[in-house]
Design an enzyme around this catalytic site. Structure first.
Site, mmCIF file in Angstrom:
data_model
loop_
_atom_site.group_PDB
_atom_site.id
_atom_site.type_symbol
_atom_site.label_atom_id
_atom_site.label_comp_id
_atom_site.label_asym_id
_atom_site.label_seq_id
_atom_site.Cartn_x
_atom_site.Cartn_y
_atom_site.Cartn_z
ATOM 1 N N HIS A 160 -4.390 -19.326 18.602
ATOM 2 C CA HIS A 160 -5.442 -19.958 17.799
ATOM 3 C C HIS A 160 -4.859 -21.087 16.946
ATOM 4 O O HIS A 160 -4.686 -20.956 15.737
ATOM 5 C CB HIS A 160 -6.139 -18.926 16.922
ATOM 6 N N ALA B 282 -4.277 -25.756 16.903
ATOM 7 C CA ALA B 282 -4.976 -27.013 17.156
ATOM 8 C C ALA B 282 -5.017 -27.361 18.639
ATOM 9 O O ALA B 282 -5.939 -28.043 19.096
ATOM 10 C CB ALA B 282 -4.324 -28.146 16.362
ATOM 11 N N VAL B 283 -4.027 -26.911 19.405
ATOM 12 C CA VAL B 283 -4.034 -27.194 20.848
ATOM 13 C C VAL B 283 -5.180 -26.442 21.520
ATOM 14 O O VAL B 283 -5.851 -26.969 22.410
ATOM 15 C CB VAL B 283 -2.685 -26.818 21.483
ATOM 16 N N ASP C 128 -12.437 -22.699 15.396
ATOM 17 C CA ASP C 128 -11.445 -21.701 14.954
ATOM 18 C C ASP C 128 -10.651 -22.203 13.757
ATOM 19 O O ASP C 128 -9.493 -21.817 13.554
ATOM 20 C CB ASP C 128 -10.483 -21.342 16.093
ATOM 21 N N ASP D 265 -14.951 -21.765 24.851
ATOM 22 C CA ASP D 265 -14.027 -20.993 24.033
ATOM 23 C C ASP D 265 -13.206 -20.011 24.861
ATOM 24 O O ASP D 265 -12.054 -19.711 24.523
ATOM 25 C CB ASP D 265 -14.817 -20.248 22.956
#
Length: 532
Positions: free
Chosen positions: A226, A228-229, A267, A376
């Site tokens: 979880h 930024a990628v 997220d 997601d």
């Protein structure tokens, strides 16, 4: 005693010598000097920027300022600086320290704040300068005086990758490396710009960049999954779905803007543990949101906080801004895996009755929710080379949580015990009970080449994991059998007053299974039920 680092000086049109790159420190550019050596006091006012680099990882950080850039020790700054521009005194030795207190920003004349700030804030400010430069590259705006920066080749390769951003085999890991870890910012900006949303909504360029930088920085880079990628990967997948024929001809510009922003922030500030962990440790977020959609509410509120801090929508009428925040929250809250059956059941009912009308605003919003849910958890639908990497990362995060629970003598959450679970078994359970039902219904809604490609990859990847399970069993006769879908049961959370849901809450259901996000686990629902 104040010590100033010896910074080599280069003209703007001169490449950086290789022997300089082998050192660790900074490179200062002078607009007039043709000499390479220690800076002269008379040249300080002519500096226009600097590059810091670390020879251990070859990561360059480009800083472009209007005034001086001086690199000094942490003792202090020059009180006699009388330039017409403010300047920053930065200790690059501690810039990338793990501790926020290790880095400090010492303001010069013209800065109203005083004292040190956090390392995250410092990195955010420095990154912002670089993104301003990158935005010109992404918009194709030519420079009057092209700058030779350290990662110029990488920037060119990243631009080439963006030309293929609509392809399903887009390698977000490679793109993140080419952008020096800035995949979320550059990708999201590119997509917003490609749709013409900056001009249409009159978004301020500086505010948008600042917002995206802050979003990226608020993802925890130490989270294996979880981070930024992952957000960039979900944003790219969301873009692919928005291009599907049914959506492309029906969605409004506002729908597209909200869809991309929700994907980028879905997220935000994820702690790297799941909701049950927050509840059983009495975390303040669990208390704040009454144990209901704890993480999703936090992601949404964090995104709204950044929108307001940057003033990205401040030029819009107040009522419109509140409406967009509300709809953004509705999209993010839909990613709560504990409500999977509720959304999937409603989606299946619509498809069975053939009563989805995309001319209806509420129906379009519901489809955006389903698209974001697909984006997601789309990792198992990617090509094996990409899907396997994501599986390794999410399993690492699961097991890390399990290790924390063992350390503090807490009950180990399902799927988080490395001694009783394997990556292959977790993935097979997740694909069988979560991914396949969702993407089968999405394929009914949008029966396109992309949908068939995703289902094809899903089948191949599941077979590959099945082969690995057989290898594990043959090599370890005492190995546990593949994970059972019935781990534990929990009711679907009720909709709280703070939740901006467009869809009504379904009746309480019992759900269990292996999940990719680790939020909840689901069990198989008997045939004939509206739940999956």
């Amino acid at each position: 005693m104040e010590v100033c680092y010896q910074l080599p000086v280069l003209p703007l049109d001169r490449p950086v010598p290789k022997h300089v790159l082998s050192r660790r420190g900074a490179i200062s550019f002078s607009s007039s000097s043709s000499l390479f050596g220690a800076p002269d006091t008379r040249q300080l006012s002519q500096r226009r920027g600097a590059i810091s680099y670390d020879s251990s990882d070859q990561t360059a950080l480009y800083i472009r300022m209007l005034g001086d850039v001086r690199v000094r020790s942490r003792v202090g700054f020059d009180p006699e600086g009388k330039g017409s521009y403010s300047y920053l005194c930065i200790d690059f030795r501690t810039l990338h320290s793990c501790s926020d207190s290790a880095s400090s920003l010492i303001p010069g004349p013209g800065f109203s704040s005083a004292g040190p700030v956090s390392g995250r804030r410092l990195r955010r400010l420095l990154s912002f300068q670089r993104y301003l430069h990158s935005s010109r590259l992404l918009r194709g705006t030519p420079h009057l005086n092209p700058l030779h920066i350290l990662d110029e080749d990488y920037t060119g390769q990243a631009k080439c990758m963006l030309e293929r951003v609509a392809t399903w085999n887009f390698d977000i890991f490679l793109y993140d490396r080419l952008t020096n870890g800035n995949s979320l910012v550059t990708l999201t900006f590119h997509l917003l710009n490609q749709y013409g949303l900056l001009e249409l909504f009159q978004l301020d360029m500086v505010k948008l960049w600042r917002f995206l930088v802050m979003v990226q920085e608020d993802y925890h880079s130490l989270n294996p999954y979880h981070n930024a990628v992952h957000a960039a990967d979900v944003t790219q997948a969301m873009y692919c779905y928005l291009r599907e024929p049914k959506l492309a001809k029906s969605l409004t510009s506002c729908d597209i803007l909200l869809g991309l922003l929700a994907a980028a922030t879905h997220d935000l500030d994820h702690p790297g543990v799941n909701q049950p962990f927050l509840i059983k440790t009495n975390h303040y977020l669990a208390k704040l949101y009454r144990n209901s959609s704890v993480l999703e509410n936090h992601h949404w509120r964090s995104a709204v906080g950044l929108l307001r801090e940057t003033g990205l929508f401040s030029h819009l009428p107040a009522e419109d801004g509140v409406t967009m925040e509300h709809q953004l929250g509705s999209l993010i809250l839909a990613t709560d895996i504990s409500r999977q059956n509720e959304y999937l059941g409603k989606f299946r009912t619509h498809l069975d009755q053939d009563d989805l009308y995309l001319s209806n605003a509420s129906h379009r919003h519901f489809i955006l929710q389903m698209a974001l849910k697909c984006a997601d958890i789309c990792n198992p639908c990617r090509p094996w080379e990409l899907s396997k990497q994501w599986s390794e990362k999410v399993t690492e995060e699961f097991f890390h949580q399990g290790d924390i629970e063992k350390k503090h003598r807490l009950e180990v959450s399902p799927l988080c015990d490395s001694q009783s679970n394997s990556m292959a078994n977790i993935q097979i359970g997740f694909m069988t009970y979560v991914v396949e039902p969702l993407f089968a219904e999405w394929g009914r809604f949008s029966d396109t080449r992309l949908s068939q490609t995703m289902l094809g990859h899903l089948g191949l990847n599941k077979a590959s994991w099945g082969g690995l399970v057989q290898q594990e069993e043959s090599s370890s006769p005492e190995e546990l059998e593949p994970s059972s879908p019935a781990f534990f049961t929990m009711p679907t959370p009720a909709v709280t007053e703070s939740e901006p849901e467009s869809a009504s809450a379904a009746e309480p259901t019992t759900v269990t299974t292996a999940t990719a996000t680790g939020e909840t686990n689901y069990k198989e629902i008997p045939q004939g039920s509206k739940e999956s």
